[in-house]
Design a protein around this motif. Structure first.
Motif, PDB file in Angstrom:
ATOM      1  N   LYS A  62     -29.807 -30.987 -82.021  1.00  0.00           N
ATOM      2  CA  LYS A  62     -31.113 -30.724 -81.398  1.00  0.00           C
ATOM      3  C   LYS A  62     -32.223 -31.358 -82.227  1.00  0.00           C
ATOM      4  CE  LYS A  62     -29.610 -28.121 -78.095  1.00  0.00           C
ATOM      5  NZ  LYS A  62     -29.022 -29.150 -77.237  1.00  0.00           N
ATOM      6  N   SER A  89     -25.887 -35.943 -78.866  1.00  0.00           N
ATOM      7  CA  SER A  89     -26.589 -35.027 -77.969  1.00  0.00           C
ATOM      8  C   SER A  89     -26.377 -33.569 -78.366  1.00  0.00           C
ATOM      9  CB  SER A  89     -26.135 -35.259 -76.528  1.00  0.00           C
ATOM     10  OG  SER A  89     -24.752 -35.039 -76.438  1.00  0.00           O
ATOM     11  N   ASN A 115     -26.570 -39.360 -75.592  1.00  0.00           N
ATOM     12  CA  ASN A 115     -25.282 -39.136 -76.235  1.00  0.00           C
ATOM     13  C   ASN A 115     -24.831 -40.365 -77.010  1.00  0.00           C
ATOM     14  OD1 ASN A 115     -24.126 -40.891 -74.396  1.00  0.00           O
ATOM     15  ND2 ASN A 115     -23.716 -39.245 -72.947  1.00  0.00           N
ATOM     16  N   VAL A 117     -31.801 -32.382 -73.296  1.00  0.00           N
ATOM     17  CA  VAL A 117     -30.539 -33.005 -73.632  1.00  0.00           C
ATOM     18  C   VAL A 117     -30.840 -34.409 -74.129  1.00  0.00           C
ATOM     19  CG1 VAL A 117     -28.299 -33.750 -72.794  1.00  0.00           C
ATOM     20  CG2 VAL A 117     -29.332 -31.659 -71.922  1.00  0.00           C
TER      21      VAL A 117
END
Lengths: 503, 367
Positions: A191, A188, A400, A397
Motif C-alpha cells: 500500500k 499491488s 501490479n 489498487v
C-alpha cells in the motif's frame, strides 16, 4: 584410453578426473593417490561396503590413482567412479567408452545426491561423454540441454545397465521453465509507497543500485523483495549461470525464471558473503548472481565487508583466492541497501519522537558514506505510513508487478539496442566517457542541470549519476533525448536529496 | 592592566564587577601581574583560581597568549575599550576580555536567533528563512554556532550576504562542533566569532550556559525558534529578559517536545513570531512591502512555476507534511510526475523533505 572418469569441482567449473585402478595380490588394502581430500580418502570404506552389498568382495592390494595428479580432488561425488573403476578392473562390468560417473555411495549401495551435477553435465556435454548421475540430481541435469545422461538410484542398477541386462532410465530434457511465476510479493500488495515503487522500477530498468532509508516498519524489506519480480525473467543463458552456482553449493533448484533474491545479515562473515573457505565455495554475492542482493541495516555492516563488495559490483565477478587455489565466481547483482534514518530509527517520523542526540545522528550519517555508496545511483526515503494514511489507501489498487515488468522489459530492450554495439547492457554500466558523449540532452535541460547542480552542490560524480538515472527514466518513457522532465525526476532520487537532516 | 584582565579572565571566575573591587581597594594591576599576595587577597582571589593564576604568572602565560592571538589574527578586546560592545554593559556580569576572530564586531541592530541542536526540519527552515530575511534587511544575526537552529541561522544570514556573530563556548582557536569548521570559516569572512575563553579551551558543558549571556547581551531582540523545556535557548531567553531585551518565540506544534520550551515562553508572555516578513520590517524599521515574501527565490523570471508545480506547492502548503502517495492522490497526478515536480521544487528550495519520504513546503516565508 581410460574409460572411467569422475569429476571434481574448481569454482563453478567441473574438471575431469580419470580413475585408474590397479589390483595386485597380497593383504587387502585400498590406497587412493592423486591429492585426495579427507572425504575422498574415506571413499574406500563406502566403496568397499557398497560393492560387498552386491556380493562382490574386493581382495588384494588396490591402488586407485586419480589423474591429473596435481589437482586436489574433493568431495564424495568421486565414490561412484572409484567403485566402477574397481569393478571394471575386476572384470565385473565393462565400460565400453569414456564415461563420466558421479555420486556418493551409501553403505548399502544406494547412490546419494551430490553437489556440482550441473557443472558435471556441462563438462560431459563439452567432452561428448555419457554421464551417470544420482537420482537426486536428475532434475537439475534435466535443465541442461544436449547431454546424454542416466540417473542411478542404486549401484546394482548401474551394474545391470553396464552388463546389458537391464536399462537405466535416461534423463529427458525437463519441462520448459516456468515463465511467469507468481510474484511474491506483488507490487499491488504494497500500500502506498509510490516513490519507492517508482525507484524500484527505475532500478530494474537501468540496473541501478538502490539505497532505501526509512523508519523501522516502513516496508523496506518487502519492497526489496518485490524488486526481483519486476526484473525481466532470466534468459536461458542467465538461468544456466544461476543453476551452475546453486548446483555448486548444492542448493535445491527451482525451475522458474524468477531471479534470485539473497538477503545478507550484517553479522555475516566476509567469507560467507564473498566466497572462500578451504574448498573455495561461492558466497552469497555469487548466489545472488543475476538477481538481487539485499543489505538490510546497511550502516551496521563492517567496513571491510563493504569494501570487499565494491570490486565485484563493478566487475560482475569475484575472484576468490586462498592458499588452496584461486577461482572466479560470477557476481553480477543488483544491490539494494536499506537503513534507518538515525540510530533509533524515528528521525523525522510524524508519530514517534526520535531519541538520538545530534552527534549520534551525525555519526550515523557518516557511516553511510563510504566505498559502496559510490556505486549507488538511486536514493529514496520510505515513509512509515500513519494509520490514517493506511486507511486512506485501503480502497486503491496500485499497479501490479507484471505491468511494471512490461515497461522494464521495453526499457531494457531500448538500452540493449543502444549500448549493445558499445559493449554495455544497461545505463548503470555506462562509463564516464560514454555518458558525456552518448547521452544527449536538449538545450533547456542542459541549462536546467547546470543551474540546479550549482544550487544543490552536486559533485561531478553526482551529476553522472543523475544523468544515468535520467537516461533510464527516458528509456522507460520511450523518449530518445533527455529533457528537463527526466532530469527533474532523477534529481528527486539524488544522494541526500530527500534527507530531512540535510540542509 | 590588560595583562591583569587577561589573567583574571583566564581563571574563569571573574567578570567586570571585579574592576570596582580593584578601585575600592586601590589595587595596582602591576601587583596582580606580579602575583602579589596582598593584591590578590584584596580582590578575593583564593583557592584553586588563585593557584591557577599564580601558575599562569610564573609560566609567563600572558605574553604567550598575546603572541598566539597575534599570529592567528585573533583580536583581544578588553572591558572598557572603545571597541568593547557597549550592549554588554547591560549585563550584570560583563566579560573582562573578548576574543574576536574575523571581520570585527558589526555595528547596528542585532537579533539573536537561538534554539535547540535537535531541531526539526520546520525549525531549521524557519531559522534559515528568518536569518536570511534579517540579513536582507541589514540586521546582524547573533547565535551560538551550535548544530541545529544555530547553524541554520548562521547559514541563512551568510547565504543572504549578511554579517553574523557566532558566540562560541570554547577558545577562539577551536572549532566546535567540528562539522561547522567550514561554516565558521564563512562566518569569519564577513562576521565574527566571539568568545571569552582563553585560547585552547576545550568544549566543556558549563561553558555554554556562560556564553549564552553574551548572546543575550549582544542582541536587541532574542528569537527562540525551537527549544525543549530544559534547553540552553530557554536560558538565553531568560537572560535576555533579565538584561531587558525583547523575547520572541516561534510557535511550534504543541505535541512536539522540541517546542515545549519555546511555546512555554509564549504563554509566559514572549511575543509570538508569526510572520517573518513583518518581524524583519519591525526590526529594521522599514516598510513591510520592502520584503516581499519571496517563495520563488531562485526561479528566474523567465521560468515561472508550471501549473503542476504550483499545484504541488499548494497541496503542501494546505496540508503540511505529505508522502508522495498523498500528493499524487490529492493532485490526481502520477507518482512519477509528483517526483518530477518535487525534484525541481527541492532543488530550488521551495519544498523541503520533512522526514523519511515526507515533504513540506517552505510556506514559513509567508505568502
Amino acid at each position: 584410453m581410460n574409460v572411467v572418469n569422475g569429476v571434481t569441482l574448481r569454482g563453478i567449473e567441473a574438471l575431469k578426473v580419470e580413475v585408474e585402478v590397479e589390483m595386485t595380490g597380497g593383504l587387502f588394502a585400498i590406497s587412493v593417490v592423486g591429492l585426495p581430500d579427507a572425504t575422498v580418502k574415506e571413499a574406500r570404506e563406502r566403496v568397499r561396503a557398497a560393492l560387498r552389498s552386491l556380493g562382490l568382495s574386493v581382495k588384494g592390494r588396490v591402488a586407485v590413482n586419480l589423474a591429473p595428479a596435481d589437482i586436489p580432488k574433493e568431495g564424495a561425488l568421486i565414490d561412484l567412479p572409484i567403485a566402477i573403476g574397481i569393478a571394471h578392473a575386476m572384470g565385473e562390468v565393462r565400460v565400453a567408452r569414456p564415461t563420466i560417473f558421479m555420486g556418493e555411495l551409501a553403505l548399502d549401495g544406494r547412490v546419494r545426491r551430490v553437489r556440482g551435477a550441473v557443472p558435471a553435465a556441462l563438462l560431459a556435454r563439452k567432452l561428448g561423454f555419457p554421464l551417470f548421475i544420482p537420482e537426486g540430481n536428475a532434475r537439475e541435469v534435466s535443465l541442461v540441454k544436449g547431454v546424454t545422461a542416466w540417473k542411478v538410484g542404486h549401484i546394482r542398477d548401474l551394474f545391470a545397465h553396464l552388463q546389458g541386462s537391464s536399462q537405466l532410465e535416461p534423463i529427458t530434457p525437463g519441462e520448459e521453465a516456468e515463465e511467469n511465476p507468481e510474484p511474491d510479493p506483488d507490487l499491488s500488495d504494497i500500500k502506498g509507497q509510490a516513490a519507492a515503487k517508482r525507484a524500484l522500477e527505475i532500478a530494474a530498468a537501468g540496473h541501478h543500485n538502490v539505497l532505501m532509508t526509512g523508519s523501522p516498519g516502513s516496508g523496506k524489506t518487502l519492497l526489496a523483495r518485490a524488486l526481483k519480480d519486476i526484473l525481466p525473467p532470466l534468459s536461458d543463458e542467465e538461468m544456466m549461470e544461476v543453476l551452475l552456482v546453486r548446483s555448486t553449493v548444492g542448493l535445491p533448484l527451482h525451475s522458474s525464471r524468477q531471479r534470485p533474491f539473497r538477503a545478507i545479515h550484517h553479522t555475516s562473515s566476509t567469507i560467507s558473503v564473498c566466497g572462500g573457505g578451504t574448498n573455495l565455495r561461492p558466497g552469497e554475492i555469487s548466489l545472488a548472481h543475476r538477481g538481487v542482493l539485499f543489505l538490510d541495516e546497511f550502516t551496521e555492516f563492517r567496513r571491510d565487508l563493504l569494501e570487499s563488495l565494491r570490486q565485484p559490483l563493478e566487475d560482475g565477478f569475484i575472484p576468490v583466492s586462498r592458499a588452496s587455489g584461486s577461482v572466479t565466481y560470477p557476481a553480477r547483482v543488483l544491490l539494494v541497501a536499506a537503513c534507518n534514518p538515525c540510530p533509533c530509527g524515528f528521525l523525522g517520523d510524524p508519530q514517534e519522537p526520535c531519541r538520538c542526540s545530534p552527534l549520534a545522528v551525525e555519526r550515523y550519517r557518516r557511516k553511510m558514506s563510504g566505498p559502496i555508496l559510490d556505486r549507488i545511483d538511486l536514493h529514496v526515503t520510505v515513509p512509515r505510513l500513519t494509520p490514517d494514511e493506511l486507511v486512506q489507501f485501503e480502497g486503491q489498487v496500485g499497479e501490479n508487478s507484471a505491468d511494471v515488468r512490461q515497461r522494464v522489459l521495453r526499457a531494457r530492450e531500448v538500452q540493449w539496442r543502444r549500448w549493445g554495439p558499445l559493449g554495455f547492457q544497461c545505463n548503470a554500466e555506462l562509463p564516464e566517457r560514454a555518458l558525456r558523449r552518448q547521452v544527449k540532452i536538449d538545450a533547456e535541460g542542459r541549462r536546467f542541470l547546470k543551474d540546479v547542480a550549482g544550487r544543490v552542490r552536486l559533485s561531478g560524480r553526482g551529476i553522472s549519476r543523475v544523468l544515468k538515472v535520467a537516461r533510464t527514466i527516458a528509456d522507460l518513457a520511450g523518449d530518445e533525448g533527455l529533457t528537463t522532465a527526466h532530469l527533474a525526476e532523477a534529481l528527486a532520487f539524488r544522494e541526500g536529496g530527500d534527507l530531512p537532516w540535510n540542509r | 592592566m590588560k595583562k591583569g584582565l587577561l589573567l583574571l579572565n583566564a581563571t574563569g571566575g571573574f567578570d567586570a564587577t571585579v574592576l570596582e573591587a580593584a578601585d575600592d581597594h586601590g589595587v595596582y594591576w602591576e601587583d596582580i601581574v606580579a602575583g602579589s599576595g596582598s593584591a590578590l587577597d584584596a580582590l578575593g582571589v583564593k583557592g584553586a583560581p588563585r593557584e591557577a593564576l599564580l601558575e599562569l604568572v610564573s609560566s609567563g602565560w600572558c605574553d604567550r597568549e598575546v603572541d598566539r592571538c597575534e599570529k592567528k589574527g585573533i583580536q583581544i578586546i578588553f572591558f572598557g575599550e572603545a571597541c568593547y560592545p557597549s550592549m554588554l554593559n547591560d549585563l550584570r556580569d560583563p566579560p573582562l576580555v573578548l576574543y574576536a576572530r574575523g571581520k570585527g564586531l558589526p555595528s547596528g541592530d542585532a537579533v539573536a536567533v537561538v534554539g535547540t541542536r535537535k531541531c526539526t526540519s520546520y525549525g531549521s527552515s524557519c531559522a534559515y528563512d528568518l536569518a536570511s530575511m534579517l540579513a536582507g534587511a541589514g540586521v546582524t544575526v547573533v547565535s551560538g554556532g551550535a548544530m541545529g537552529i544555530d547553524g541554520a541561522a548562521h547559514r541563512g544570514s551568510i547565504d543572504s550576504g549578511g554579517r553574523t556573530v557566532a558566540v562560541i563556548g570554547t577558545g577562539a582557536d577551536i572549532f566546535y562542533p567540528a562539522q561547522h569548521a567550514s561554516l565558521f570559516g564563512e562566518i569569519m569572512e564577513e562576521g565574527v566569532l566571539l568568545g571569552e575563553f582563553p585560547l585552547g579551551t576545550p568544549p566543556r558543558p558549563w561553558q555554554f550556559p556562560r556564553r549564552n549571556r553574551l548572546i543575550a547581551g549582544l542582541c536587541s531582540r532574542c528569537v527562540v525558534v525551537e527549544a525543549p523545556q530544559k534547553s540552553g535557548a530557554v536560558l538565553t531567553a531568560r537572560l535576555a529578559l533579565e538584561t531587558g531585551r525583547e523575547v520572541w518565540a516561534v510557535p511550534g506544534r504543541i505535541t512536539d517536545t522540541v517546542c515545549r520550551g519555546s511555546n512555554a515562553l509564549i504563554s509566559d508572555g514572549a511575543m509570538p513570531l508569526v510572520d517573518l516578513g513583518e518581524f524583519a520590517a519591525l526590526v529594521s524599521g522599514r516598510q513591510g512591502e520592502l520584503f516581499p515574501p519571496i517563495p520563488r527565490q531562485g526561479l528566474s523570471a523567465n521560468s515561472p512555476l508550471t501549473p503542476e508545480e504550483a499545484e504541488v506547492l499548494r497541496i503542501l502548503g494546505d496540508h503540511g507534511d505529505m508522502t508522495v502517495d498523498n500528493i499524487a492522490t490529492e493532485g490526481k497526478m502520477s507518482a512519477a510526475a509528483v517526483l518530477r515536480v518535487l525534484g525541481v521544487l527541492s532543488a530550488y528550495g521551495l519544498a523541503v523533505p520533512s522526514g523519511p519520504g515526507r515533504w513540506g513546503s517552505r510556506a514559513a516565508r509567508g505568502a
